[in-house]
Design an enzyme around this catalytic site. Structure first.
Site, PDB file in Angstrom:
ATOM      1  N   SER A  93     -37.526  -7.839  19.735  1.00 30.00           N
ATOM      2  CA  SER A  93     -37.154  -6.888  18.677  1.00 30.00           C
ATOM      3  C   SER A  93     -38.088  -6.927  17.487  1.00 30.00           C
ATOM      4  CB  SER A  93     -35.719  -7.138  18.240  1.00 30.00           C
ATOM      5  OG  SER A  93     -35.569  -8.500  18.003  1.00 30.00           O
ATOM      6  N   THR A 195     -34.520  -8.907  14.745  1.00 30.21           N
ATOM      7  CA  THR A 195     -35.228  -8.513  13.518  1.00 30.21           C
ATOM      8  C   THR A 195     -35.354  -9.698  12.584  1.00 30.21           C
ATOM      9  OG1 THR A 195     -34.443  -6.270  13.539  1.00 30.21           O
ATOM     10  CG2 THR A 195     -34.934  -7.170  11.379  1.00 30.21           C
ATOM     11  N   THR A 213     -39.498  -5.495  12.223  1.00 29.50           N
ATOM     12  CA  THR A 213     -38.664  -5.181  13.386  1.00 29.50           C
ATOM     13  C   THR A 213     -39.261  -4.086  14.251  1.00 29.50           C
ATOM     14  OG1 THR A 213     -36.398  -4.575  14.029  1.00 29.50           O
ATOM     15  CG2 THR A 213     -37.337  -3.370  12.192  1.00 29.50           C
ATOM     16  N   ARG A 223     -37.031   7.684  14.852  1.00 30.85           N
ATOM     17  CA  ARG A 223     -35.969   7.010  14.082  1.00 30.85           C
ATOM     18  C   ARG A 223     -36.557   5.863  13.235  1.00 30.85           C
ATOM     19  NH1 ARG A 223     -33.701   1.551  13.687  1.00 30.85           N
ATOM     20  NH2 ARG A 223     -31.530   1.746  13.133  1.00 30.85           N
ATOM     21  N   THR A 246     -29.975  -7.584   8.798  1.00 27.10           N
ATOM     22  CA  THR A 246     -30.241  -7.361  10.214  1.00 27.10           C
ATOM     23  C   THR A 246     -29.028  -6.639  10.794  1.00 27.10           C
ATOM     24  OG1 THR A 246     -30.796  -8.433  12.323  1.00 27.10           O
ATOM     25  CG2 THR A 246     -29.314  -9.629  10.884  1.00 27.10           C
ATOM     26  N   GLY A 247     -29.226  -5.992  11.923  1.00 26.05           N
ATOM     27  CA  GLY A 247     -28.110  -5.280  12.537  1.00 26.05           C
ATOM     28  C   GLY A 247     -28.316  -3.776  12.495  1.00 26.05           C
TER      29      GLY A 247
END
Ligand code: SD4
Length: 335
Positions: A93, A195, A213, A223, A246-247
């Site tokens: 990632s 990330t 990331t 995106r 993160t997430g």
């Protein structure tokens, strides 16, 4: 010796409380306020230098620590620490080996912030392994703060970054497997190595941060997530502290999470309380929080750290003494 200088030197030498206390008592002419006293690092609690990063990234925090321990700046520590993960083909990632978008292209987002509030970012960067370093160049060598897509790549190439194919065999295979169903759904804790958001305080007490990331796996082409966006994926205020995320970037963006955490710390919240409140802000607006993960980490000027996530499974790595410590932070969803 001027008061400020004295405080700085006390923290510079990395002294523990006892040692700082004895210096204070021999310097009758030195009067420090309660506020300044609170900034003196306390051994074992809030020591500086310190580095904290999202997920289990001991190699990255180890590198950042090396820079900090040898007297380097928090900005150098952040760049060099993040670069370790970007170059790690196993991490799917970040940087090399990042999972691609739904068209099979690896597109990278990164940003960096320094102690003076300067910020640089690249979004949707392709073919360049170290977006954190390109972000730093944007910050230091251009009058701009964000470069995107083709322009970012051209800038990187002209600055001497070598283009290379970032799609590894493993990530290509994973993408081909995904194409069989093409189900577009954020995956919670896709792995425990994701990330990388990193915050560091150097021996001078100066704070810097970075976030890098490949974004959501199999995202729509074009995106951009929270990671490269100031205030969302990262925010630093050298007077207060820093935070990074993160997430699921969409949820972090909608609540400007990292800025929120720094502002909460400015109002007196601890890093832990501030991270928890920022997660609460997402939860209060989202009934479907069970479907996605967000994790925050923060550090304040004293070197105290905090972390909180929606779900179990988030990890952080901290280093303030040469040893990388992995922790599983507290989280919201305890059903
Ligand atoms: C994004 N926040 O692009 C990033 C992804 C991430 O752990 O952090 N994954 O939305």
């Amino acid at each position: 010796m001027k008061r400020r200088k004295f405080i700085q030197n006390a923290s510079l030498s990395g002294l523990g409380v006892a040692a700082v206390g004895s210096i204070l008592s021999c310097k009758d002419d030195v009067k420090i306020s309660e506020e300044e006293k609170a900034l003196i690092p306390v051994e074992g609690k809030n020591t500086i230098p310190v580095v904290i990063a999202t997920w289990n990234v001991a190699n990255a925090t180890g590198k950042a620590w090396e820079v900090l321990a040898s007297g380097g700046s928090s900005l150098d520590a952040i760049e060099q620490g993040c670069m370790i993960e970007e170059a790690n083909a196993e991490g799917q990632s970040v940087g090399l080996g990042g999972l691609p978008d739904r068209d099979g292209n690896v597109t990278l987002d990164a940003c960096i912030m320094d102690k003076n509030g300067n910020y640089g970012a690249v979004v949707y960067l392709q073919n360049i392994k170290h977006p954190i370093s390109v972000a730093r160049k944007v910050m230091e060598d251009t009058p701009h703060v964000i470069l995107a897509g083709k322009g970012a790549e051209q800038f990187a190439r002209s600055a001497g970054f070598k283009p290379e194919n970032l799609l590894t065999e493993a990530s290509k295979k994973a993408w081909e497997e995904w194409k069989k169903t093409s189900q577009y759904k954020p995956i919670i804790n896709i792995e425990n190595h994701d990330t990388i958001g990193m915050l560091a305080i150097d021996k001078n007490g100066d704070i810097a941060g970075g976030c890098t990331t490949s974004g959501l796996a199999y995202k729509l082409a074009g995106r951009v997530g929270d990671s490269p966006i100031i205030g969302s994926g990262l925010f630093i205020d050298n007077e207060v502290g820093g935070a990074t995320a993160t997430g699921l970037g969409e949820e972090v963006l909608k609540t400007v999470g990292s800025f929120l955490i720094v502002e909460l710390m400015r109002q007196g919240k601890s890093p832990q309380e501030a991270c928890k409140e920022a997660i609460g802000r997402i939860i209060s607006k989202k009934t479907n929080f069970e479907d996605f993960q967000v994790g925050y980490i923060a550090v304040n000027k004293k070197g105290e750290t905090g972390a909180y996530s929606i779900h179990e499974g988030f990890y952080t790595t901290t280093n303030n003494d040469g040893e990388n410590k992995s922790s599983a932070p507290d989280f919201y969803n305890k059903n």
